[in-house]
Scaffold this motif. Structure first.
Motif, mmCIF file in Angstrom:
data_model
loop_
_atom_site.group_PDB
_atom_site.id
_atom_site.type_symbol
_atom_site.label_atom_id
_atom_site.label_comp_id
_atom_site.label_asym_id
_atom_site.label_seq_id
_atom_site.Cartn_x
_atom_site.Cartn_y
_atom_site.Cartn_z
ATOM 1 N N SER A 142 -8.126 5.303 -11.532
ATOM 2 C CA SER A 142 -7.492 6.470 -11.807
ATOM 3 C C SER A 142 -7.912 7.507 -12.605
ATOM 4 C CB SER A 142 -6.098 5.888 -12.868
ATOM 5 O OG SER A 142 -5.017 6.197 -12.828
ATOM 6 N N THR B 5 -0.986 4.008 -15.349
ATOM 7 C CA THR B 5 -1.616 3.864 -13.478
ATOM 8 C C THR B 5 -1.697 2.975 -13.644
ATOM 9 O OG1 THR B 5 -1.464 6.037 -13.633
ATOM 10 C CG2 THR B 5 -1.584 4.887 -11.916
ATOM 11 N N VAL C 287 -1.812 0.674 -6.642
ATOM 12 C CA VAL C 287 -1.196 1.203 -5.550
ATOM 13 C C VAL C 287 -1.844 0.275 -4.497
ATOM 14 C CG1 VAL C 287 -1.049 3.487 -6.787
ATOM 15 C CG2 VAL C 287 -2.994 2.663 -5.128
ATOM 16 N N SER D 125 -7.059 9.103 -1.774
ATOM 17 C CA SER D 125 -6.662 9.612 -3.093
ATOM 18 C C SER D 125 -5.312 9.593 -2.498
ATOM 19 C CB SER D 125 -7.773 10.607 -3.256
ATOM 20 O OG SER D 125 -7.081 11.579 -2.203
ATOM 21 N N SER D 126 -4.208 9.484 -3.932
ATOM 22 C CA SER D 126 -2.811 9.506 -4.123
ATOM 23 C C SER D 126 -2.684 11.454 -3.485
ATOM 24 C CB SER D 126 -2.529 9.847 -5.336
ATOM 25 O OG SER D 126 -3.036 10.074 -6.298
ATOM 26 N N GLY E 283 -5.976 11.913 -10.039
ATOM 27 C CA GLY E 283 -5.072 11.362 -9.541
ATOM 28 C C GLY E 283 -5.818 9.620 -8.766
ATOM 29 N N ASP F 166 -1.469 3.248 1.585
ATOM 30 C CA ASP F 166 -0.843 4.353 0.645
ATOM 31 C C ASP F 166 -1.256 4.885 -0.306
ATOM 32 O OD1 ASP F 166 0.509 6.125 0.853
ATOM 33 O OD2 ASP F 166 2.405 5.854 2.173
ATOM 34 N N PRO F 167 -2.188 5.453 -1.081
ATOM 35 C CA PRO F 167 -1.913 5.050 -2.980
ATOM 36 C C PRO F 167 -1.201 6.336 -3.167
ATOM 37 C CG PRO F 167 -4.316 6.318 -1.152
ATOM 38 C CD PRO F 167 -2.825 5.812 -0.149
ATOM 39 N N ASN F 168 -0.026 5.843 -2.539
ATOM 40 C CA ASN F 168 1.201 7.017 -3.152
ATOM 41 C C ASN F 168 2.182 5.955 -3.338
ATOM 42 O OD1 ASN F 168 -0.406 9.947 -2.734
ATOM 43 N ND2 ASN F 168 0.573 9.525 -0.786
#
Length: 261
Positions: free
Chosen positions: A140, A53, A56, A181-182, A223, A60-62
């Protein structure tokens, strides 16, 4: 005569309505030899990812950072990591240049050295690779165990360049920050992430003593967890009459552990 007909029709309707449930109940009763029930087992399997991982976007951790950031501003491994990994920490915190104070204790924030080029306070990059407004940390956890974790940090003494002198009694203050968090859909404004991780922050003495600044209890923290720290809330604390002229340098050591005790 019309009134009587109306009354008879109404009575018939009521009788039909009362008989309907009886007929339905009889129809639901299986006769000998019929089978009316069954069971289905639903199954799904999951395995922990093996692909590392990478950092990010802190807002926006996604969204992973593209292109992948280099190591210039990342004090962790810029290639990320699998399992439980620290994927971003500031490579530099620059508290600027100041006139010696002989009368009072002083506090300097990490925006003071923003014009210091490569040694300016490190800011987390956004998805497009440009700098965000935040320093901080990213953890992560893709182990798939939800065992929890904690992130500790300690600081060495701030040592005067080319000399053995240090700043006695100095400390660095880190805020709890704002956590994302994601997988979350909104913008948090607290030190609690949607995945249950908690920002703690703390005052880090420059004597090697470790302080937990981010943690996730058992069952929490899965995540990617982003701890956004405003550089204006990161402070170097210096007592009066404890420094000589010159540049001081120290090292913050970040340690991620799977122990939640």
């Amino acid at each position: 005569m019309k009134k009587m007909v109306g009354s008879l029709l109404m009575t018939s309707a009521l009788l039909l309505g009362a008989m309907a449930p009886i007929a339905a109940s009889a129809a639901d009763t299986p006769v000998e030899g019929e089978n009316r029930d069954g069971n289905t087992t639903a199954t799904a399997s999951f395995t922990a990812p093996t692909t590392p991982t990478t950092p990010v976007d802190p807002t926006d951790p996604n969204k992973p950072v593209e292109p992948k950031p280099g190591g210039d501003n990342n004090g962790a491994n810029p290639d990320g990591g699998s399992g439980l990994s620290l994927i971003w920490a500031p490579a530099n915190l620059n508290f600027g240049s100041h006139t010696l104070s002989v009368t009072s204790d002083e506090q300097y924030d990490a925006t003071e050295g923003n014009d210091a080029g490569a040694t300016a306070t490190s800011l987390m990059p956004k998805a497009d690779g440009t700098a965000s407004a935040f320093t901080g940390t990213q953890v992560s956890d893709t182990r798939g165990t939800n065992a929890g974790w904690k992130l500790n940090v300690s600081s060495s003494a701030l040592k005067l360049e080319d000399k053995s002198a240090t700043i006695e009694g100095a400390s660095i203050t880190l805020p709890a920050g704002t956590l994302r968090s994601s997988g979350d859909a909104g913008v948090n404004t607290t030190a609690n992430a949607d995945n249950g991780a908690v920002g703690l922050g703390g005052q880090i003495q420059t004597n090697g003593t470790a302080v937990t600044v981010l943690s996730a209890a058992e069952g929490k923290g899965a995540g990617i967890t982003v701890q956004q720290m405003n550089p204006a809330d990161v402070f170097l604390n210096v007592n009066a009459n404890t420094v000589q002229s010159g540049t001081y340098t120290g090292t913050l050591n970040w340690t991620l552990t799977d122990s939640v005790q």
